[in-house]
Design an enzyme around this catalytic site. Structure first.
Site, mmCIF file in Angstrom:
data_model
loop_
_atom_site.group_PDB
_atom_site.id
_atom_site.type_symbol
_atom_site.label_atom_id
_atom_site.label_comp_id
_atom_site.label_asym_id
_atom_site.label_seq_id
_atom_site.Cartn_x
_atom_site.Cartn_y
_atom_site.Cartn_z
ATOM 1 N N CYS A 22 0.843 -1.192 0.000
ATOM 2 C CA CYS A 22 0.000 0.000 0.000
ATOM 3 C C CYS A 22 0.881 1.246 0.000
ATOM 4 O O CYS A 22 2.102 1.178 0.219
ATOM 5 C CB CYS A 22 -0.926 0.006 1.208
ATOM 6 S SG CYS A 22 -0.082 0.279 2.786
ATOM 7 N N CYS A 25 2.900 1.890 3.249
ATOM 8 C CA CYS A 25 4.005 0.942 3.437
ATOM 9 C C CYS A 25 5.163 1.264 2.500
ATOM 10 O O CYS A 25 6.328 1.051 2.842
ATOM 11 C CB CYS A 25 3.526 -0.492 3.215
ATOM 12 S SG CYS A 25 2.729 -1.212 4.677
ATOM 13 N N CYS A 114 -3.038 -4.640 1.354
ATOM 14 C CA CYS A 114 -1.578 -4.570 1.335
ATOM 15 C C CYS A 114 -0.964 -5.899 1.771
ATOM 16 O O CYS A 114 -1.397 -6.510 2.758
ATOM 17 C CB CYS A 114 -1.114 -3.452 2.255
ATOM 18 S SG CYS A 114 0.675 -3.311 2.419
ATOM 19 N N CYS A 117 1.152 -4.742 5.548
ATOM 20 C CA CYS A 117 0.408 -4.323 6.751
ATOM 21 C C CYS A 117 -0.968 -4.958 6.830
ATOM 22 O O CYS A 117 -1.687 -4.779 7.818
ATOM 23 C CB CYS A 117 0.283 -2.804 6.803
ATOM 24 S SG CYS A 117 -0.884 -2.092 5.621
ATOM 25 N N ASP A 325 1.665 -6.197 63.565
ATOM 26 C CA ASP A 325 0.880 -7.421 63.736
ATOM 27 C C ASP A 325 -0.583 -7.068 63.980
ATOM 28 O O ASP A 325 -0.926 -5.938 64.337
ATOM 29 C CB ASP A 325 1.420 -8.243 64.904
ATOM 30 C CG ASP A 325 2.788 -8.839 64.601
ATOM 31 O OD1 ASP A 325 3.115 -8.991 63.403
ATOM 32 O OD2 ASP A 325 3.528 -9.125 65.562
#
Length: 507
Positions: A22, A25, A114, A117, A325
């Site tokens: 794409c 990318c 794509c 991706c 305690d």
């Protein structure tokens, strides 16, 4: 925005488009770190890439073709990803674009998703998806000022990215580009560069709040089955071994990624203060023995309940400067404590509201009281533990003696060092060790022949009960040795914990 691509990027752009990458990318693999380039519309980015790889005379028709390929809706004409045909395209820029855009109708397995991706930077990087994310966040009713967007991606994206890098690696080397796989912009970064501003805008520009977006791609889950720890394995595997297991460039997927539920996470809020404990039947933390609860409540629960409700938090972690305690009271200025509130939906409280929270805690029970309640930073929490063993604590104990005593018998007490083995009563939860502690001061108040009050100021971490009765000789010296009679402790109060934190708040 004109994409700042250079002439040496041209063959890489062409090869990536041909492989089915794409537009965003393509920018990533060109190591383009200009964030604004990822924020412009997908169509504009595709148009500019088309112009970049095309001959001037063919720009017009090719622009339309690339736009057609990268539309979100299924295109009428798609690139046919046939490796054999791809290798043939070597007649120049125009031939590549023409082949990409002029193929006939795609076969059912083809798509415009794509190959790297898997649609994340195509279908999920626009205003429409930002609105979907913001609607989920608004419905969860969080309070925050600034937002951080986090992304969870399928592991197979790493495999596909590696494959695509190998695909263009030769071109990169031939162009003498000093780039490596580490220079490629990560999908997560590109996604956040594109979406952070859009989501923030939808949320009204509104400590840090994290919105998590996750993606899965079931169709390609098997891509990384041959790699156990994907990222580490990719760093070690040779190119030859990788190419035997995975196609290069990656095959075209038929479907895009699936967006998972949006996750919201607010950073923890820390609340600190000091508490007094007035009960001798209240543990500091829930008392569970052999899976069975022994006491109905605890200090931490009495403090935490109103805070959890007001901050609308999902949980908490309690810590304090030491612990007493169950049968020991904590008096004086109280014991410093801090509460980490996990994923709070509300984060802002003014001083008056915090004071009201303190009052709510104090009215909820007569067994405890809280003072100096305040919101603090994570870093400030460290002050509570700094030099913990060098701090001092003061106690008052009611002592019984087997042998009758008079005032003169208990006037000799002075500073002393004691050696203590881990007490038998805590040996089940603490390792066996020998600790040397200092009792700085001791004073007494005679009551009767078998009872007196003992006041002590000791090094933090001293076991007072064991100093009194000796713990079968595990603490030396002990009060039995000093008085030459059996002694025991009937009551114990913590009078002060000398830690200068949190800051005092005037009543």
């Amino acid at each position: 925005i004109m994409l700042p691509l250079k002439e040496k990027d041209r063959p890489i752009v062409k090869k990536l488009l041909e492989a089915g990458c794409c537009a965003r990318c393509v920018l990533r693999f060109c190591c383009l770190g200009v964030q604004s380039a990822y924020r412009q519309s997908y169509e504009d980015t595709a148009r500019e890439l088309c112009a970049f790889v095309s001959d001037k005379e063919n720009n017009g028709s090719q622009d339309a073709a690339v736009l057609e390929q990268h539309k979100e809706d299924p295109p009428s004409k798609k690139m046919k990803m046939d490796a054999a045909e791809t290798d043939v395209q070597s007649e120049g820029d125009s031939a590549v674009v023409a082949t990409v855009m002029e193929e006939g109708d795609a076969e059912p397995a083809d798509s415009d998703v794509c190959v790297v991706c898997l649609g994340v930077l195509q279908q999920f990087c626009d205003e429409a998806y930002a609105i979907k994310i913001s609607e989920v966040v608004k419905a969860k009713n969080y309070q925050f000022d600034t937002m951080v967007l986090s992304v969870s991606l399928p592991a197979q994206l790493s495999v596909r990215e590696h494959s695509c890098w190998l695909h263009v690696k030769k071109e990169v080397r031939e162009k003498s580009m000093c780039l490596d796989m580490d220079d490629v912009i990560q999908v997560k970064e590109a996604f956040k560069w594109t979406m952070q501003g859009l989501v923030s805008k939808e949320l009204g520009g509104i400590p840090v709040f994290e919105v998590g977006v996750g993606f899965t791609h079931p169709e390609t889950d098997s891509d990384c089955h041959f790699l156990m720890a994907v990222v580490k394995a990719l760093e070690k595997v040779s190119d030859e071994k990788f190419l035997k297991k995975f196609p290069c460039p990656p095959t075209r997927p038929a479907s895009k990624c699936i967006a998972q539920d949006v996750q919201c996470l607010h950073v923890s809020i820390f609340v600190a203060g000091r508490y007094n404990k007035f009960s001798r039947t209240l543990p500091q933390t829930p008392w569970v023995i052999d899976g069975e609860r022994r006491m109905e409540s605890s200090v931490e629960e009495l403090i935490a309940a109103p805070l959890l409700s007001s901050f609308r938090a999902e949980g908490f972690n309690f810590s304090s400067s030491g612990r007493e305690d169950v049968d020991v009271r904590t008096l004086g200025n109280g014991r410093p404590f801090a509460l980490e509130l996990l994923n709070p939906h509300r984060a802002k409280f003014n001083k008056a509201e915090v004071r009201q929270l303190q009052e709510t805690i104090n009215q909820s029970s007569d067994k405890i009281r809280v003072r100096d309640l305040q919101i603090v930073s994570r870093d400030a929490m460290g002050h509570m533990k700094e030099g913990e063993e060098d701090k001092t604590k003061s106690y008052t104990a009611l002592i019984w003696t087997q042998k009758a005593i008079n005032k003169d018998d208990i006037t000799f007490l002075e500073e002393t060092k004691v050696t203590q083995k881990t007490p038998l009563r805590v040996l089940h939860r603490r390792p066996l060790a020998v600790r040397e502690r200092v009792i700085h001061t001791m004073s007494t108040c005679f009551l009767d022949a078998h009872h007196f009050h003992l006041k002590l100021r000791t090094q933090a971490g001293t076991y007072i009960k064991e100093f009194v009765h000796g713990d079968f000789g595990r603490t030396k010296p002990n009060l039995c040795d000093l008085l030459k009679t059996e002694t025991d402790i009937l009551e114990l109060d913590v009078e002060s914990v000398d830690v200068d934190w949190p800051p005092s708040i005037p009543e």
